[in-house]
Design an enzyme around this catalytic site. Structure first.
Site, PDB file in Angstrom:
ATOM      1  N   ARG A 265       0.848  -1.204   0.000  1.00 46.32           N
ATOM      2  CA  ARG A 265       0.000   0.000   0.000  1.00 46.32           C
ATOM      3  C   ARG A 265       0.884   1.254   0.000  1.00 46.32           C
ATOM      4  O   ARG A 265       0.607   2.218  -0.706  1.00 46.32           O
ATOM      5  CB  ARG A 265      -0.927  -0.002   1.231  1.00 46.32           C
ATOM      6  CG  ARG A 265      -2.117  -0.922   1.073  1.00 46.32           C
ATOM      7  CD  ARG A 265      -3.097  -0.790   2.230  1.00 46.32           C
ATOM      8  NE  ARG A 265      -2.637  -1.463   3.433  1.00 46.32           N
ATOM      9  CZ  ARG A 265      -2.924  -2.722   3.758  1.00 46.32           C
ATOM     10  NH1 ARG A 265      -3.678  -3.455   2.965  1.00 46.32           N
ATOM     11  NH2 ARG A 265      -2.474  -3.256   4.874  1.00 46.32           N
TER      12      ARG A 265
ATOM     13  N   CYS B 196      -2.351 -14.574  -3.897  1.00 49.26           N
ATOM     14  CA  CYS B 196      -2.143 -15.047  -2.516  1.00 49.26           C
ATOM     15  C   CYS B 196      -2.381 -16.549  -2.432  1.00 49.26           C
ATOM     16  O   CYS B 196      -2.612 -17.082  -1.354  1.00 49.26           O
ATOM     17  CB  CYS B 196      -3.028 -14.278  -1.542  1.00 49.26           C
ATOM     18  SG  CYS B 196      -4.777 -14.455  -1.857  1.00 49.26           S
TER      19      CYS B 196
HETATM   20  N1  SAH Z   1      -7.155  -5.992  -2.128  1.00 51.39           N
HETATM   21  C1  SAH Z   1      -7.845  -6.117  -0.867  1.00 51.39           C
HETATM   22  C2  SAH Z   1      -8.033  -7.551  -0.477  1.00 51.39           C
HETATM   23  C3  SAH Z   1      -8.755  -8.356  -1.508  1.00 51.39           C
HETATM   24  S1  SAH Z   1      -9.743  -9.591  -0.822  1.00 51.39           S
HETATM   25  C4  SAH Z   1      -7.137  -5.321   0.210  1.00 51.39           C
HETATM   26  O1  SAH Z   1      -6.042  -4.825  -0.053  1.00 51.39           O
HETATM   27  O2  SAH Z   1      -7.665  -5.164   1.306  1.00 51.39           O
HETATM   28  C5  SAH Z   1     -10.630 -10.115  -2.204  1.00 51.39           C
HETATM   29  C6  SAH Z   1     -11.830  -9.261  -2.523  1.00 51.39           C
HETATM   30  O3  SAH Z   1     -12.258  -9.654  -3.802  1.00 51.39           O
HETATM   31  C7  SAH Z   1     -13.014  -9.415  -1.595  1.00 51.39           C
HETATM   32  O4  SAH Z   1     -13.378  -8.155  -1.105  1.00 51.39           O
HETATM   33  C8  SAH Z   1     -14.114 -10.019  -2.477  1.00 51.39           C
HETATM   34  O5  SAH Z   1     -15.387  -9.453  -2.185  1.00 51.39           O
HETATM   35  C9  SAH Z   1     -13.681  -9.619  -3.845  1.00 51.39           C
HETATM   36  N2  SAH Z   1     -14.050 -10.484  -4.968  1.00 51.39           N
HETATM   37  C10 SAH Z   1     -13.973 -11.822  -5.064  1.00 51.39           C
HETATM   38  N3  SAH Z   1     -14.270 -12.222  -6.303  1.00 51.39           N
HETATM   39  C11 SAH Z   1     -14.575 -11.110  -7.022  1.00 51.39           C
HETATM   40  C12 SAH Z   1     -14.941 -10.855  -8.381  1.00 51.39           C
HETATM   41  N4  SAH Z   1     -15.060 -11.853  -9.253  1.00 51.39           N
HETATM   42  N5  SAH Z   1     -15.147  -9.600  -8.759  1.00 51.39           N
HETATM   43  C13 SAH Z   1     -15.022  -8.582  -7.869  1.00 51.39           C
HETATM   44  N6  SAH Z   1     -14.652  -8.757  -6.594  1.00 51.39           N
HETATM   45  C14 SAH Z   1     -14.436  -9.999  -6.171  1.00 51.39           C
END
Ligand code: SAH
Length: 402
Positions: free
Chosen positions: A210, A345
């Protein structure tokens, strides 16, 4: 006399290399009828002592090693000293954030025990039979070492089921946590829901990345002579979105499929006085990237931080296609000179394979891209060198050449 796990011939090799896991298939026999979580001596087929480990009857990971030193005694004092050492190792990070991982299981030589700190709230996950057996000792030591009285338990992971342990969530010490706990990371405020949020509430592991996004937005502004535009896919509660805006992005489009996450993300932006910058879009990223391309949108900075696409090695191929798809479609939206951060991840997708997948996407996009950095989790999520399975978060920073 503690129980003993006697291994099959040849199965001592990984333990001699201090790998902390004993698989059921490596065990020839068990003596002494040890209870779940009890400390056992692990011995080679010839009787040679190898390790002290916590026993997990019925689990594929039949034992997880506490120590490879025969003179160690696994008692409350020993467990407590491991916890104190882990907490002390994080002290230098306190200036950066008050959202930190204090104990990271195998990497801190406490297999299956995870402890995160959000301000004065601790959140723990007990993911192994050994951690469960030492629960009270672990929690007491953690409270004492951290100076935080409140502990919330989020032992709700699949790992726990595999150990034959029921899910367990709730207050473990002190008071109920607030519905939203505000933390500060590199000066940015973020609210964390420790009861219902992902993991223990927040993606602590992305802290360094970040900060990198913030710096990249600032550098892009200088390079371009105007404020850059940013796209954050799978934004969850908006960590990378806030970072891009803090770095000077003029417009940040953030996409997630969860309406709930987007509400928290917008609230986080407001907590930092970021107004008129963000657009929060509820959509499926796979489709949204295609739509953005049809609209001929361009972004100077793009972040792809999806959920774990490969739950295990059985899902690697499908996951590889998904990583490639989003990376390719993001590259098609990347402005010349722009930066793309793409993450995985999935523990089952190694660093090398991920780089190959991303390289394939670059080739298909027909672009010249430089790799500026390999990215990983922060220093509070270290990797124990003798336990490569602990590596999960990986990312690449690419720059599109003009
Ligand atoms: N980048 C975030 C963590 C990602 S967690 C951070 O830095 O905090 C993964 C996220 O992807 C979740 O919020 C989930 O709701 C979303 N997600 C999962 N599959 C998805 C899709 N096909 N399209 C959009 N969002 C999705």
């Amino acid at each position: 006399m503690p129980g003993e796990l006697i291994l099959k011939p040849g199965k001592e090799r990984s333990l001699l290399r201090r790998h902390p896991w004993v698989y059921d298939t490596a065990v020839a026999r068990v003596t002494g009828q040890p209870a779940q979580g009890a400390t056992v001596a692990v011995r080679a087929a010839d009787g040679r002592w190898l390790a002290w480990a916590a026993y997990a009857p019925g689990a594929t990971l039949r034992a997880r090693c506490w120590s490879f030193v025969e003179t160690d005694t696994i008692d409350a004092a020993w467990i407590g000293s491991r916890v104190r050492a882990a907490v002390a190792r994080r002290l230098p990070l306190r200036a950066e954030s008050d959202a930190l991982r204090l104990v990271y299981g195998e990497a801190d030589c406490l297999p299956g025990f995870i402890a995160d700190r959000y301000g004065n709230q601790l959140v723990v996950q007990l993911q192994s039979s050994g951690a469960q057996a030492w629960r009270e000792v672990l929690l007491d030591a953690l409270v004492q070492a951290s100076g935080c009285a409140n502990v919330y338990e989020r032992s709700d992971s699949a790992t726990r089921q595999r150990e034959g342990l029921a899910a367990s969530s709730g207050v473990a010490r002190g008071a109920e946590p607030a519905a939203r706990i505000e933390v500060q990371e590199h000066g940015l405020r973020m609210a964390v829901d420790v009861r219902g949020g992902h993991k223990t509430g927040f993606y602590i592991d992305q802290r360094d990345n970040r900060r990198l996004v913030r710096a990249l937005a600032g550098a892009a502004a200088e390079r371009l002579g105007r404020a850059p535009t940013a796209l954050n896919c799978f934004c969850y509660t908006g960590g990378f979105s806030l970072a891009a805006a803090a770095g000077g992005a003029q417009r940040v489009l953030s996409i997630d499929s969860s309406a709930e996450a987007l509400v928290l993300a917008a609230d986080n932006a407001a907590r930092n006085g970021q107004t008129g910058v963000h657009e929060w879009r509820q959509a499926d990223v796979f489709q949204a990237l295609r739509q953005l391309r049809d609209g001929e949108e361009r972004f100077d900075l793009i972040v792809l931080d999806p959920p774990k696409f490969a739950a295990s090695h059985h899902h690697v191929e499908r996951a590889a296609r998904a990583y490639k798809d989003i990376t390719l479609n993001a590259l098609r939206l990347l402005a010349p000179g722009g930066d793309l951060l793409t993450f995985s991840c999935s523990g089952a997708i190694g660093v090398e394979l991920f780089q190959k997948i991303v390289a394939g996407a670059v080739v298909d996009a027909g672009l010249d891209c430089q790799m500026l950095a390999r990215l990983a989790a922060g220093a509070d999520h270290p990797l124990l060198m003798t336990h490569p399975e602990g590596e999960y978060l990986k990312g690449l920073l690419l720059r599109r050449l003009a």
